[in-house]
Structures are given as structure tokens and as C-alpha cells.
Scaffold this motif. Structure first.
Motif, short mmCIF file in Angstrom:
data_model
loop_
_atom_site.label_atom_id
_atom_site.label_comp_id
_atom_site.label_asym_id
_atom_site.label_seq_id
_atom_site.Cartn_x
_atom_site.Cartn_y
_atom_site.Cartn_z
N LEU A 1 0.49 0.29 -8.64
CA LEU A 1 0.44 -0.99 -8.42
C LEU A 1 -0.86 -1.96 -9.61
O LEU A 1 -0.98 -3.00 -9.49
N ASN A 2 -1.69 -0.28 -9.10
CA ASN A 2 -3.45 -1.07 -9.34
C ASN A 2 -3.08 -1.36 -10.58
O ASN A 2 -3.96 -2.29 -11.63
N ARG A 3 -2.36 -0.20 -11.28
CA ARG A 3 -2.49 -1.16 -12.99
C ARG A 3 -2.45 -2.04 -13.33
O ARG A 3 -2.18 -3.09 -13.84
N LYS B 1 0.53 -1.60 0.18
CA LYS B 1 -0.09 -0.33 0.04
C LYS B 1 0.77 0.93 -0.12
O LYS B 1 2.00 1.05 0.11
N SER B 2 0.27 1.97 -0.65
CA SER B 2 1.26 3.67 -0.67
C SER B 2 0.13 5.42 -0.67
O SER B 2 -1.27 4.38 -1.03
N SER B 3 0.99 5.67 0.09
CA SER B 3 -0.63 6.44 0.56
C SER B 3 0.24 7.39 -0.53
O SER B 3 -0.86 9.04 -1.37
N ASN B 4 0.76 7.25 -1.62
CA ASN B 4 0.75 7.84 -2.92
C ASN B 4 -0.17 7.76 -4.08
O ASN B 4 0.00 6.63 -4.58
N GLU B 5 -0.51 8.62 -4.92
CA GLU B 5 -1.79 8.55 -6.27
C GLU B 5 -0.37 7.47 -6.69
O GLU B 5 -1.49 6.71 -7.54
N PHE B 6 0.40 8.62 -7.43
CA PHE B 6 0.33 7.64 -8.63
C PHE B 6 1.68 6.66 -8.30
O PHE B 6 1.40 5.32 -8.60
#
Length: 419
Positions: A87-89, A77-82
Motif C-alpha cells: 500500500l505504501n509503495r 490499513k492492514s496488520s500484515n507487513e507485506f
């Protein structure tokens, strides 16, 4: 193609030359200034922790450990949107090989913040649209393809084709047509599938005049496609233009494009519909002898009746005989006898009429009257009179019987024959 009755309207000529004939505006109009802004935005780089996770997941994927690669990504997980979009990509791409719904979920999460690089965002949006289409979420897929066009500014023939296909799968045929038009217009070269999709929609909409015009374009652009000629010949019948149907099928036939039983029978039927019975019979006969057209009751009847209409009575008699042998049908023998009478083969006619009577032909009085004619022309007045007396049993024949009776008696008397 010179022999073909040319269908060269301005529309056909332009289409054949690859000139755009669809409306000027496409279905989707991207803002190109915004597209350029997106392309020019600063490239970001994932954080170190996420970067290591991606490398590890990629190594597992290359080692055919797909589930393990997915697990690694899900644990990060990350708080960074990018970083999360990246990751989701990756997750969406991995799930695309095994689980459409999960692929849709993560690809949607990847594109939503619009944080990926231009190329990655565009590729992810396109994959999302493809996954939605594959998952039969047609309306969402259409929206996703339109969003991709708006984002990239690319007027893609493939995207419009997929939009058209989605509308087709939802049976929204009125929306298929403009989408297919855009697919046709933006294609680098003519693609038959684009034209077929539009053709199918026009047929479902019963827009038969438009269907014919579109099919005329198809045979001009794809003259080597045998099936398109058959389609066009068929579609002319929907507008009751039987002359053009025949000329189209003749052209297809001369090029060897009619290869199926149904196609040859259609050509023969068009000859019959256009009052060319001799060609109707000979085409059917030729291919029946070759084995392409099945030798059955309907086809033999077709040949016989068309030879009859063409006044080829001897050949008609031959095929009525074939029909009679196949079916043991009294009426087939009656028709054979009538054809023999027309070529003055009276003995053969009498044999056929007798066979019809032995099989309890419908309305035997008409057969007896035909026997009267055959016997009389052989100067067999006694037999003619006997046949006439059998016909006389039918009150409906009284007028014909009266006109023949005195005539036969007079001729018999002249020859000294006692009736």
C-alpha cells in the motif's frame, strides 16, 4: 586527429578504448551472496481486502482521479507487513507525481520492512533515492542510492552519476571525483555528462594538472565535441603551458570548432602569448571583418599592436588610424605616426603627429622628437629644427636635443638654409 599534437599517455589510450582506469574498488561493494538470497526469496501475495483496494485505486488513477486514488489507499490499513508495504509503495508512487515530501514519507515506509518482492523493493528504493534528490535532501539521497546498490548488486553508472551530482550540489567536490569515476567506469558507453561533472569538480578543487589530464581524455573520447577542445585550450593556460594551449586551439580552429567571439579572441591571444604576432593580428582581423569579432577599441588596438610587433608597419598604421577615428585619442595618432615613419611615409607620419599634438598628447616632447626625425628624413631642416626647439622645452630631452641640434645645423648650413 593526426594533425593534433597527440596526447597519448597510457591513461588516454586506455580511456579511448574504454578500458577501466579508475581504481579497482568501486565506492560501494555489495555482498553478492546476499543479493542472490534476496532474489530467491518466496514471492508473497497481498490479502483479498488490500488487493481490492489496490485494484480500485489503480482504476481511479487510470481515470485521472489521482486524489481519489490516494484517498482510497489512505483509508486502508492492514496488520500484515507485506500488505502495508505494498500500500505504501503505491501511495509513494502516486505522490511522486505531485508531492515530493509525501512521496519520500510513503516510499520510506514501503522499503523499511524489506517485505516487497525483489524487483518491487529495488524499484521502490531507487524511486525513493530519486525523490530525496529532487527534494534536495542530498545526503539522504546519496545513502539511498548506496543502499539500492547494496540491495541489487547493480553497479549502476546512473546511480553513481546521481551520487556525484548530489555531492556537487553540496559543493563537496572532493567526493564528486570518485563518484564520477565510478559513473564513467560502469557506463556501457562513454557519456559526456559524466566527464563534465568530474571536470567541474577538478576545476573547483584547483587540481589543474589533473584537470588537464582529464580534459585530454575528453577530447580523445569525444573529438567531435567542439566545447571540449575550447575547455582544454583554456585549461592549459592554468598550468602555464601556452604552447599546448595554442596547438589545441589551432587544431580546434582548423576543424571549424571555434565559433564564438570569445573563442577566436582566445586563439588570437595565444598566438600573441607565443610570440606569433602576425597570426594574432590576422586571425583577429579576419573575423572582425566577417562580423564575428566586434570592432571595438580593444580589438582594434590588439590588431594594430600585433601588426606593429610583427613589423607590418603599414598595416599597423592603418589600424592605429582606425583606432584614432573611433576614439579621437592622441596616443593612437602618435602610434600611427610612428608606424608611418617605419615605412618612410613621412607626410602621413607628420599629419598624425600634428593631430596628436593638437589633442594634447601626453609627453608632447616625444612627439616633437618624432617630428624631428620625419622632417629631417625629408630634408626639411628648418621644420625639423623648429620641432627640436619645442622638444627642448622638456629638460628630460636635453641629451637627445643636444645630439640632434648640431647635426641639423650642419646639414642646414651645407644646404644654405637659414634656421
Amino acid at each position: 586527429m593526426k594533425k593534433f599534437n597527440k596526447l597519448t599517455s597510457a591513461l588516454v589510450v586506455m580511456a579511448a578504448l574504454g578500458v577501466a582506469v579508475a581504481p579497482v574498488s568501486a565506492a560501494v561493494q555489495p555482498n553478492m551472496a546476499k543479493v542472490e538470497e534476496r532474489k530467491a526469496r518466496k514471492t508473497q501475495i497481498v490479502g483479498e481486502r488490500v488487493g481490492k483496494t489496490l485494484v480500485k485505486a489503480y482504476e481511479l488513477y487510470n481515470a485521472d482521479q489521482l486524489d481519489e486514488a490516494i484517498a482510497v489507499l489512505l483509508d486502508t490499513k492492514s496488520s500484515n507487513e507485506f500488505d502495508m508495504a505494498t500500500l505504501n509503495r503505491f501511495l509513494g508512487n502516486l505522490y511522486a507525481t505531485k508531492d515530493e515530501k509525501q512521496a519520500v514519507k510513503y516510499l520510506t515506509l514501503a522499503v523499511k520492512p524489506d517485505q516487497l518482492t525483489f524487483n518491487d523493493q529495488a524499484g521502490t528504493m531507487k524511486l525513493l533515492a530519486d525523490m530525496l534528490l529532487q527534494d534536495k535532501q542530498y545526503q539522504k539521497a546519496i545513502k539511498a542510492y548506496e543502499d539500492w546498490i547494496m540491495f541489487t548488486g547493480e553497479q549502476s553508472s546512473d546511480a553513481y552519476m546521481r551520487i556525484a551530482n548530489a555531492y556537487h550540489l553540496m559543493a563537496q567536490y572532493d567526493k564528486v571525483v570518485p563518484a564520477a569515476d565510478d559513473a564513467i567506469r560502469f557506463s556501457a558507453k562513454p557519456e559526456s555528462n559524466h566527464y563534465l561533472l568530474k571536470m567541474g569538480a577538478l576545476y573547483e578543487l584547483k587540481r589543474y594538472k589533473d584537470l588537464v589530464a582529464h580534459s585530454e581524455i575528453m577530447v580523445q573520447i569525444f573529438p567531435e565535441n567542439k566545447q571540449f577542445w575550447v575547455y582544454l585550450g583554456n585549461f592549459y593556460t592554468l598550468t602555464e603551458d601556452y604552447a599546448k594551449s595554442l596547438s589545441t586551439l589551432q587544431m580546434a580552429y582548423s576543424q571549424g570548432y571555434l565559433e564564438k567571439d570569445s573563442e577566436v579572441r582566445m586563439l588570437a591571444q595565444m598566438y600573441a602569448n607565443n610570440n606569433v604576432p602576425y597570426k594574432a593580428a590576422t586571425v583577429m582581423e579576419k573575423h572582425m571583418k566577417e562580423g564575428l569579432v566586434k570592432k571595438d577599441k580593444n580589438n582594434v588596438t590588439f590588431i594594430a599592436s600585433n601588426y606593429q610587433s610583427a613589423r607590418e608597419f603599414a598595416r599597423a598604421a592603418e589600424y592605429y588610424g582606425e583606432l584614432a577615428k573611433m576614439t579621437n585619442d592622441a596616443d593612437a595618432y602618435r602610434r600611427q605616426g610612428s608606424a608611418y615613419v617605419s615605412v618612410q611615409k613621412y607626410n602621413e607620419a607628420i599629419a598624425a603627429f600634428d593631430k596628436a599634438l593638437s589633442l594634447n598628447v601626453e609627453k608632447p616632447s616625444t612627439v616633437y622628437m618624432s617630428l624631428v626625425d620625419a622632417y629631417f628624413n625629408q630634408k626639411k631642416y628648418k621644420e625639423a629644427y623648429a620641432a627640436l626647439m619645442n622638444a627642448k622645452k622638456d629638460p628630460a630631452m636635453s641629451r637627445q636635443v643636444r645630439s640632434w641640434e648640431s647635426y641639423i645645423k650642419d646639414k642646414a648650413k651645407q644646404k644654405g638654409i637659414t634656421l
